[in-house]
Motif scaffolding. Sequence first.
Motif, short mmCIF file in Angstrom:
data_model
loop_
_atom_site.label_atom_id
_atom_site.label_comp_id
_atom_site.label_asym_id
_atom_site.label_seq_id
_atom_site.Cartn_x
_atom_site.Cartn_y
_atom_site.Cartn_z
N ALA A 49 -49.99 -60.45 11.46
CA ALA A 49 -50.30 -61.53 10.51
C ALA A 49 -50.95 -61.00 9.24
N GLN A 50 -50.47 -61.46 8.10
CA GLN A 50 -51.04 -61.14 6.79
C GLN A 50 -51.28 -59.63 6.62
N ARG A 51 -50.33 -58.85 7.06
CA ARG A 51 -50.47 -57.39 7.01
C ARG A 51 -50.28 -56.84 5.60
N TRP A 52 -49.53 -57.56 4.77
CA TRP A 52 -49.19 -57.07 3.43
C TRP A 52 -49.81 -57.96 2.35
N ALA A 53 -50.10 -57.34 1.21
CA ALA A 53 -50.61 -58.07 0.04
C ALA A 53 -49.92 -57.53 -1.20
N ASN A 54 -49.78 -58.38 -2.22
CA ASN A 54 -49.17 -57.91 -3.46
C ASN A 54 -50.24 -57.78 -4.55
N GLY A 57 -52.68 -60.54 -5.24
CA GLY A 57 -53.62 -60.95 -4.20
C GLY A 57 -53.05 -61.91 -3.18
N GLN A 58 -51.71 -62.05 -3.13
CA GLN A 58 -51.07 -62.92 -2.15
C GLN A 58 -50.77 -62.12 -0.88
N PHE A 59 -50.76 -62.83 0.26
CA PHE A 59 -50.52 -62.18 1.55
C PHE A 59 -49.17 -62.59 2.13
N THR A 60 -48.64 -61.73 2.97
CA THR A 60 -47.47 -62.10 3.76
C THR A 60 -47.54 -61.39 5.11
N ASP A 61 -46.89 -62.00 6.10
CA ASP A 61 -46.87 -61.45 7.45
C ASP A 61 -45.79 -60.38 7.57
N GLU A 62 -45.89 -59.59 8.63
CA GLU A 62 -44.89 -58.56 8.91
C GLU A 62 -44.26 -58.80 10.27
N THR A 78 -31.37 -57.62 20.40
CA THR A 78 -32.02 -57.31 19.13
C THR A 78 -32.40 -58.60 18.41
N MET A 79 -31.51 -59.59 18.45
CA MET A 79 -31.83 -60.87 17.84
C MET A 79 -32.94 -61.59 18.62
N GLN A 80 -32.98 -61.40 19.94
CA GLN A 80 -34.08 -61.96 20.73
C GLN A 80 -35.42 -61.42 20.26
N THR A 81 -35.46 -60.12 20.00
CA THR A 81 -36.71 -59.52 19.53
C THR A 81 -37.15 -60.15 18.22
N LEU A 82 -36.21 -60.31 17.29
CA LEU A 82 -36.53 -60.95 16.02
C LEU A 82 -37.10 -62.34 16.24
N VAL A 83 -36.43 -63.15 17.07
CA VAL A 83 -36.86 -64.53 17.29
C VAL A 83 -38.18 -64.57 18.06
N HIS A 84 -38.36 -63.66 19.02
CA HIS A 84 -39.64 -63.54 19.73
C HIS A 84 -40.79 -63.39 18.74
N GLU A 85 -40.60 -62.51 17.76
CA GLU A 85 -41.67 -62.30 16.77
C GLU A 85 -41.78 -63.48 15.81
N MET A 86 -40.67 -64.16 15.56
CA MET A 86 -40.72 -65.37 14.73
C MET A 86 -41.57 -66.45 15.40
N VAL A 87 -41.55 -66.50 16.74
CA VAL A 87 -42.40 -67.46 17.45
C VAL A 87 -43.87 -67.10 17.25
N HIS A 88 -44.19 -65.80 17.24
CA HIS A 88 -45.56 -65.39 16.93
C HIS A 88 -45.94 -65.83 15.52
N LEU A 89 -45.02 -65.68 14.58
CA LEU A 89 -45.28 -66.10 13.20
C LEU A 89 -45.49 -67.61 13.15
N TRP A 90 -44.64 -68.35 13.86
CA TRP A 90 -44.80 -69.82 13.92
C TRP A 90 -46.18 -70.17 14.46
#
Length: 257
Positions: A49-54, A57-62, A78-90
């Motif tokens: 979460a919020q690992r990156w900043a520009n 001073g804005q943040f974004t998740d990774e 591979t798509m499951q992994t992406l969606v698994h992490e999207m649930v963490h983002l949600w």
Amino acid sequence: MQLLSPTATTYSELQNAYEHFNKVLFDNALPACLITLQREKRTCGYFSAQRWANVEGQFTDEIALNPAYFAVTPIVETMQTLVHEMVHLWQHHFGKPGRGRYHNDEWANKMESIGLMPSSTGQPGGKRTGDHMGDYAVEGGRFLMACQALLTAQFKLSWYDRFPAEEHVAHGQASYASQLSDPAAAISPAQANQALANVVKPTVKAARQSEDGTSLQAPNRSNRIKYTCPSCAQQVWGKPGLRLLCGGENCDSIPFV
């Protein structure tokens, strides 16, 4: 027409997949994030979460994906992994994440609602919550329907890591996705594409372990795994790491994968 660079191609494909699943499974509720490729031992991917900043001073998740698995696991996984992490983002934006690495009931309920069954082993019968969690796709569920729509739209991953470790190969062959009824979903890209199979060379060692995400069980080297001829689909079982050639009539010296 000028072709995209490998970098632009790879990240464009992953971004397209993210946008597709965001639309179909999350009603476009998820904010944009930064998708990266990270080789992490025994980890298919992770969310930070919020690992990156520009510079403003804005943040974004990774969301990080491990490319070592791409060639030797079914693309559905591979798509499951992406969606698994999207649930963490949600959950980070709309719910209450568990402490540290813990995958709690809220996360598990969201996973089930989109057609992914949480499992500590990545197989039926595993624990539903915990620190180290995988998942498997539910036959007829929303995720597989969304994945089928994506693959039908000519989606593909164009570039693959040539040197997965033995454990990556073993994980791909033991993947629950390999048991799905859809043949296209059940095999890895290296099994489906002979040119790719010829250049993918599994190695003994993997990258060092780092941040936790979609976790795997360490391979049991005493177990046998399944090897498949990408041409005639003949299968044999043996210890991880074997180098086998098919002896079929029309498969002279084709390597098993």
